[in-house]
Design an enzyme around this catalytic site. Structure first.
Site, PDB file in Angstrom:
ATOM      1  N   CYS A 171     -31.805 -19.479  71.756  1.00  0.00           N
ATOM      2  CA  CYS A 171     -32.269 -20.857  71.657  1.00  0.00           C
ATOM      3  C   CYS A 171     -31.544 -21.552  70.508  1.00  0.00           C
ATOM      4  O   CYS A 171     -31.519 -21.039  69.386  1.00  0.00           O
ATOM      5  CB  CYS A 171     -33.777 -20.892  71.423  1.00  0.00           C
ATOM      6  SG  CYS A 171     -34.424 -22.553  71.123  1.00  0.00           S
ATOM      7  N   CYS A 228     -34.288 -22.334  67.562  1.00  0.00           N
ATOM      8  CA  CYS A 228     -35.020 -21.335  66.774  1.00  0.00           C
ATOM      9  C   CYS A 228     -34.415 -19.933  66.853  1.00  0.00           C
ATOM     10  O   CYS A 228     -34.941 -19.003  66.225  1.00  0.00           O
ATOM     11  CB  CYS A 228     -36.485 -21.293  67.217  1.00  0.00           C
ATOM     12  SG  CYS A 228     -36.733 -20.608  68.878  1.00  0.00           S
ATOM     13  N   CYS A 245     -37.387 -21.828  76.229  1.00  0.00           N
ATOM     14  CA  CYS A 245     -37.671 -20.986  75.066  1.00  0.00           C
ATOM     15  C   CYS A 245     -39.188 -20.834  74.938  1.00  0.00           C
ATOM     16  O   CYS A 245     -39.893 -21.836  74.715  1.00  0.00           O
ATOM     17  CB  CYS A 245     -37.097 -21.605  73.794  1.00  0.00           C
ATOM     18  SG  CYS A 245     -37.483 -20.644  72.299  1.00  0.00           S
ATOM     19  N   CYS A 296     -40.290 -22.065  70.999  1.00  0.00           N
ATOM     20  CA  CYS A 296     -40.329 -23.432  70.454  1.00  0.00           C
ATOM     21  C   CYS A 296     -40.393 -24.525  71.526  1.00  0.00           C
ATOM     22  O   CYS A 296     -40.555 -25.704  71.189  1.00  0.00           O
ATOM     23  CB  CYS A 296     -39.125 -23.684  69.559  1.00  0.00           C
ATOM     24  SG  CYS A 296     -37.557 -23.887  70.455  1.00  0.00           S
ATOM     25  N   ASP A 304      -5.869 -10.668  74.154  1.00  0.00           N
ATOM     26  CA  ASP A 304      -6.907  -9.631  74.111  1.00  0.00           C
ATOM     27  C   ASP A 304      -7.386  -9.359  75.531  1.00  0.00           C
ATOM     28  O   ASP A 304      -7.935 -10.241  76.194  1.00  0.00           O
ATOM     29  CB  ASP A 304      -8.069 -10.123  73.245  1.00  0.00           C
ATOM     30  CG  ASP A 304      -9.206  -9.117  73.153  1.00  0.00           C
ATOM     31  OD1 ASP A 304      -9.101  -8.029  73.753  1.00  0.00           O
ATOM     32  OD2 ASP A 304     -10.214  -9.432  72.492  1.00  0.00           O
TER      33      ASP A 304
END
Length: 451
Positions: free
Chosen positions: A208, A211, A230, A233, A358
């Site tokens: 989130c 939070c 979430c 929150c 990579d």
């Protein structure tokens, strides 16, 4: 237009004519020359156009192509960078190469833009709208984590605070920042919302942004895309303006679905391409085009460079698909398993700058699921990093007898001819696609060029 801009334009157009006419090229050099003469030339070239910038990790090219098809139906004078050259010099070249359509009072530029170049482009032109497809882990050596990539995009958006943001509402990252721009969200609303699930442990972007609690989902379309919320929150997916409301028949070569209850069919497979179509639909509606006209534009059967284009090599039907990161790779692997018949698979891995140096991302590709499906009779590993692609396939469970390994790409065409199935899927990174297409053109299997 200033004297300097006029000179830059003349030089750019002349160089494009020469390169395009005699060398069948010229996707970025004309723009590079013009910018060298007048760094502000892109501003002059683009100032009379409504500009729509398309950016994100996956889906830029096809989304841009679909939007162009939609807008051309209106009779507009449409510019686009169809060669895929999506940095400042390539976009400048697109303007230089364009032949203005007569008797059209609507000028529109639909531009695919590399994520890191949204800021530089917006220093010269102010978009009417930004289209944000998604942000996934991609070319870590160049972009870094997904939040760094988003900041690069935001650098451009902040230069155009009045531009409309047409965003994938299923991607949590796009709702993570407060922005003054008008917003349009698109996503999926086709399934049960009574669930409470979390994404797979190795999924990016599921914390989130308020939070740092792990996000939950009512449903997941794939990766971190879905109806998120979430539980700590209250942060949640924004209301969608446009949505896929129903999925129909899905195959490796076609997809049937409904957007806002209107039927669509595209001649290309993959859930990710339904998202691309949805993004193009959202742009069309933003530009006041009706669902019927948008649907008709999306029905065309024209494969974009490296995006499921089908090439005949002897008696083989070869489907060439670009792969460049774990999410895109897994979507392709899921899609080809929808094939009703068995097939052969080639995996061509390069690690040049344009691919990302990579190659560890291939280990997040779910090759194990593909091997377990029993759909593939034989595998071919090649490319610059052929040892890495071969080793990955072996670890996934491919037996030695079912695997051919060829160094580089020089012998790939001959090896494809030897594969046991008439249908071959070739999964290749960006420069491997370019190199393979060059070889195919030299041998007369396709015409030269990017598309």
């Amino acid at each position: 237009m200033s004297v300097k801009s006029s000179l830059a334009t003349v030089v750019g157009k002349s160089s494009y004519w020469f390169l395009h006419t005699f060398l069948k090229g010229g996707s970025s050099l004309p723009g590079k020359l013009a910018v060298k003469i007048d760094p502000n030339v892109l501003h002059e070239l683009g100032k009379n156009y409504d500009v729509i910038l398309v950016t994100g990790t996956n889906g830029k090219t096809l989304t841009t192509s679909l939007i162009v098809k939609i807008m051309k139906q209106t009779g507009a004078d449409v510019i686009t960078n169809s060669t895929g050259s999506n940095m400042v010099q390539g976009i400048t070249t697109a303007f230089l190469a364009h032949k203005a359509k007569r008797h059209s009072d609507r000028k529109i530029a639909i531009l695919e833009v590399d994520e890191a170049n949204v800021g530089p482009i917006c220093q010269y032109i102010t978009p009417k709208a930004f289209v944000l497809t998604n942000i996934f882990r991609d070319q870590m050596d160049r972009y870094g984590e997904i939040y760094v990539t988003y900041e690069k995009i935001l650098a451009g958006i902040k230069l155009a605070p009045s531009a409309t943001l047409i965003m994938n509402g299923d991607a949590p990252i796009f709702a993570s920042k407060e922005l003054p721009n008008p917003k349009i969200y698109y996503g999926f609303n086709d399934r049960d919302t009574n669930n409470d699930i979390v994404a797979a442990p190795n999924t990016d972007g599921v914390l989130c942004p308020r939070c740092n609690h792990i996000l939950h989902y009512h449903f997941i379309v794939y990766s971190n895309l879905g109806d998120y919320f979430c539980p700590n929150c209250g942060f949640h997916r924004p209301a969608l303006n446009f949505a896929v409301t129903k999925l129909g028949a899905l195959t490796p070569t076609s997809s049937q679905f409904e957007i806002d209850d209107y039927p669509f069919e595209i001649k290309i497979g993959g859930m990710y391409n339904i998202y691309n179509t949805l993004a193009a639909y959202a742009v069309g509606r933003f530009m006041h085009i009706g669902p019927k006209a948008i649907s008709q534009a999306c029905e065309y059967d024209e494969k974009v460079f490296g995006r499921q284009e089908v090439i005949k090599i002897g008696d083989k039907e070869v489907t060439l698909i670009l792969v460049k990161n774990p999410v895109g790779l897994n979507q392709v692997l899921d899609m080809i398993q929808l094939d009703k018949n068995k097939f052969s698979l080639a995996f061509l891995l390069n690690a040049k700058y344009a691919d990302g140096i990579d190659t560890s991302w291939i280990w997040d590709g779910n090759f194990e699921q593909l091997v377990a499906s029993g759909k593939v009779d034989h595998y071919l590993a090649g490319g610059e990093r052929y040892k890495d692609s071969a080793f990955r396939l072996k670890i996934a469970g491919v037996a030695e007898k079912d695997l051919t390994v060829t160094e580089g790409l020089d012998n790939v065409i001959d090896e494809i001819k030897k594969l046991p199935n008439n249908h071959v899927y070739v999964l290749a990174t960006y420069t491997a696609v370019l190199e393979l297409r060059k070889l195919l053109a030299e041998k007369g299997y396709i015409k030269g060029g990017m598309n």
